[in-house]
Design an enzyme around this catalytic site. Sequence first.
Site, short mmCIF file in Angstrom:
data_model
loop_
_atom_site.label_atom_id
_atom_site.label_comp_id
_atom_site.label_asym_id
_atom_site.label_seq_id
_atom_site.Cartn_x
_atom_site.Cartn_y
_atom_site.Cartn_z
N LYS A 22 0.93 -1.07 -0.07
CA LYS A 22 0.13 -0.06 -0.09
C LYS A 22 0.88 1.23 -0.05
O LYS A 22 0.63 2.01 -0.65
CB LYS A 22 -0.94 -0.07 1.33
CG LYS A 22 -1.44 1.26 1.51
CD LYS A 22 -2.37 1.30 2.84
CE LYS A 22 -1.55 1.75 4.13
NZ LYS A 22 -1.23 2.98 4.52
N ASN A 23 2.02 1.51 0.66
CA ASN A 23 2.54 2.56 1.09
C ASN A 23 3.78 2.76 0.01
O ASN A 23 4.24 3.90 -0.18
CB ASN A 23 3.39 2.51 2.15
CG ASN A 23 2.58 2.35 3.51
OD1 ASN A 23 1.36 2.70 3.20
ND2 ASN A 23 2.93 2.29 4.63
N CYS A 117 -3.96 12.37 12.67
CA CYS A 117 -4.74 11.02 12.92
C CYS A 117 -4.40 10.68 14.19
O CYS A 117 -3.94 11.25 15.07
CB CYS A 117 -4.32 10.32 11.68
SG CYS A 117 -2.70 9.65 12.06
N ARG A 122 1.18 14.61 12.58
CA ARG A 122 1.61 14.38 11.15
C ARG A 122 1.75 15.61 10.89
O ARG A 122 0.67 15.79 9.67
CB ARG A 122 0.78 13.24 10.87
CG ARG A 122 1.24 12.01 11.50
CD ARG A 122 0.39 10.61 11.12
NE ARG A 122 1.02 10.19 9.98
CZ ARG A 122 0.46 9.20 9.28
NH1 ARG A 122 -0.85 8.52 9.45
NH2 ARG A 122 1.05 8.69 8.13
N ASP A 308 5.77 0.95 11.65
CA ASP A 308 4.41 0.16 11.32
C ASP A 308 4.42 -1.40 11.85
O ASP A 308 3.45 -1.81 11.60
CB ASP A 308 4.32 0.16 9.70
CG ASP A 308 4.11 1.68 9.35
OD1 ASP A 308 4.13 1.83 8.19
OD2 ASP A 308 3.92 2.60 10.16
N ARG A 400 -8.32 -0.59 5.30
CA ARG A 400 -7.52 0.59 4.64
C ARG A 400 -6.39 -0.12 4.11
O ARG A 400 -5.89 0.30 3.15
CB ARG A 400 -7.54 1.87 5.27
CG ARG A 400 -8.54 2.58 6.13
CD ARG A 400 -8.25 3.62 6.89
NE ARG A 400 -7.00 4.34 5.86
CZ ARG A 400 -6.60 5.57 6.11
NH1 ARG A 400 -7.16 6.20 7.50
NH2 ARG A 400 -5.83 6.35 5.70
C1 EPZ Z 1 4.55 6.99 6.08
O1 EPZ Z 1 3.90 8.30 6.74
C2 EPZ Z 1 3.72 5.89 5.98
N1 EPZ Z 1 2.75 6.23 5.37
C3 EPZ Z 1 3.46 5.35 7.47
O2 EPZ Z 1 2.83 4.20 7.35
C4 EPZ Z 1 4.55 5.30 8.23
O3 EPZ Z 1 4.37 5.05 9.64
C5 EPZ Z 1 5.63 6.48 8.13
O4 EPZ Z 1 5.65 6.80 6.79
C6 EPZ Z 1 6.83 6.27 8.92
O5 EPZ Z 1 7.46 5.28 8.42
C7 EPZ Z 1 2.43 6.24 4.06
O6 EPZ Z 1 3.60 5.82 3.60
C8 EPZ Z 1 1.25 6.26 3.21
P1 EPZ Z 1 6.70 10.49 7.67
P2 EPZ Z 1 4.51 9.79 6.36
O7 EPZ Z 1 6.54 11.81 6.98
O8 EPZ Z 1 5.07 9.91 5.24
C9 EPZ Z 1 6.98 14.06 11.14
C10 EPZ Z 1 0.88 3.02 7.93
O9 EPZ Z 1 0.39 2.33 8.89
N2 EPZ Z 1 6.84 14.95 10.10
O10 EPZ Z 1 7.95 9.68 7.56
O11 EPZ Z 1 3.29 10.63 6.91
C11 EPZ Z 1 5.77 13.08 11.31
O12 EPZ Z 1 5.00 13.79 12.36
C12 EPZ Z 1 1.28 4.24 8.00
O13 EPZ Z 1 0.84 2.23 6.72
C13 EPZ Z 1 7.05 16.36 10.41
O14 EPZ Z 1 7.31 16.79 11.55
O15 EPZ Z 1 5.31 9.90 7.80
C14 EPZ Z 1 6.53 11.81 12.07
O16 EPZ Z 1 6.57 12.18 13.53
C15 EPZ Z 1 1.08 5.03 9.08
N3 EPZ Z 1 6.93 17.13 9.25
C16 EPZ Z 1 7.70 11.56 11.36
O17 EPZ Z 1 8.23 13.03 10.91
C17 EPZ Z 1 6.69 16.86 8.00
O18 EPZ Z 1 6.47 17.76 7.22
C18 EPZ Z 1 7.74 10.56 10.23
O19 EPZ Z 1 6.71 11.24 9.39
C19 EPZ Z 1 6.51 15.62 7.57
C20 EPZ Z 1 6.78 14.47 8.78
#
Ligand code: EPZ
Length: 421
Positions: A22-23, A117, A122, A308, A400
């Site tokens: 999915k990701n 969420c 996020r 995850d 999902r």
């Molecule tokens: C991706 O989310 C995945 N989703 C998530 O999987 C996964 O948990 C996450 O990466 C971490 O591996 C998809 O790929 C669709 P990040 P993403 O930006 O891209 C902070 C699942 O269960 N951050 O790497 O949203 C953020 O708050 C889902 O399949 C900022 O502060 O994750 C988090 O603490 C859940 N500012 C950390 O970075 C930003 O602009 C990692 O977030 C962006 C992120």
Amino acid sequence: MRYLQIKGGNKLSGEITISGAKNSALPVIAGTILSDKAVKLINLPKVVDINTLLKLLTMLGGSVVRNEDGTVDVNNANISSTKAVYEIVSQMRASILVLGPLLTRFGECEVSLPGGCAIGDRPIDLHLKALEAMGAKIEIKGGYVRAEAHDGLKGAKIVFDKITVGGTENIVMAASMAHGTTTIINAAREPEIIQLCEMIRDAGVKVDGIGTGTITIEGTCGKPLDFKDITIIPDRIEAGTYLCAAAVTYSTITLNSVNMEHIATTIDKLEGMGCSFTIDDDKITIHPATQLKSVNIITTEYPGFPTDMQAQFMAVATLADSESIIEERLFENRFMHVRELNRLGADIWLKSHSAAVRPVKELFGADVMATDLRASSALIIAALAANGITNIHRIYHLDRGYEDLEGKLLALGADIKRLQE
Ligand code: EPZ
């Protein structure tokens, strides 16, 4: 509302095939906006989030044709709108991944702010800061990100303060059609980033550093890309989830279509808990421990232990022979499954970002509530090992991200059914 009813105690056996990730499918689908020609997507997982993003493409004016053989033909030649509306983005925050492609191809777009969420706030500040560094004018108004770059985006040096999967994906896509070269420093290195970079490279864009923390992309100066057929990589989190289900029920099962490198940390941690594995190309068989040992986990960015998989391992650790410590370093609220696991008889204690999972002899079926995608799968894992009946409510979270979860578990011999409240 529908719920899942699981009668625990069955051993699992047999084999199943892991679906597309999915990701990885989500950024690939968003990336098709970079093209004005048809592209075939193969091995898309049949899950709600994928349907939601494909629906967004059609709302923007793109065409999506689902073929009999399960492949999907996408053609974004006739995109007529660059507004990703709240109705869609609020259902699936990864819709923010259309921001980079829409902006770099059309010079403007409006994308609803995704909002947080269950697992955390996020934010998308790092996405926006990077696009501004590439010359975009960004305004946040009325819950929407309005972005403009009428002369196109410019290549730039982007340094991410934090490693962000979505941020890296948005900038890789934005950079692919920018004017000049973009270097991303402190880029995410997940397999889904590699797939996205390879998709863009195979369309003729010069991309260096794929799979490393520094990615360099020479943009096409506004020329749309022409993609080859894309086959989505196997889902490393789905594979890890089923391996955890086998481990906690002391079962032997085989998974087909797995990339072993992508699940190296999961294999390592389960070996540490006493399991062993037989691997043959993309097929993996898990052999159960005699008694599950404790595990210590710190979640971190790839290639470290994936956040995850944190909830799923916590479910397995509830029945280990001694205390496990699990530290969640990526999200500020990714322990929603703890209180639900404790309702099943687990003995888990939280202190700041760490959970102490104290051993219990057995779990007992109960009514529990899913709170987010991976927490839901952790409840299923625990329910498979619990004595008696567990009812898992709010299972829309599961749909999902897990294709045909009941079907796959039934094929492995689980006693599981989907009922109506
Ligand atoms: C991706 O989310 C995945 N989703 C998530 O999987 C996964 O948990 C996450 O990466 C971490 O591996 C998809 O790929 C669709 P990040 P993403 O930006 O891209 C902070 C699942 O269960 N951050 O790497 O949203 C953020 O708050 C889902 O399949 C900022 O502060 O994750 C988090 O603490 C859940 N500012 C950390 O970075 C930003 O602009 C990692 O977030 C962006 C992120």
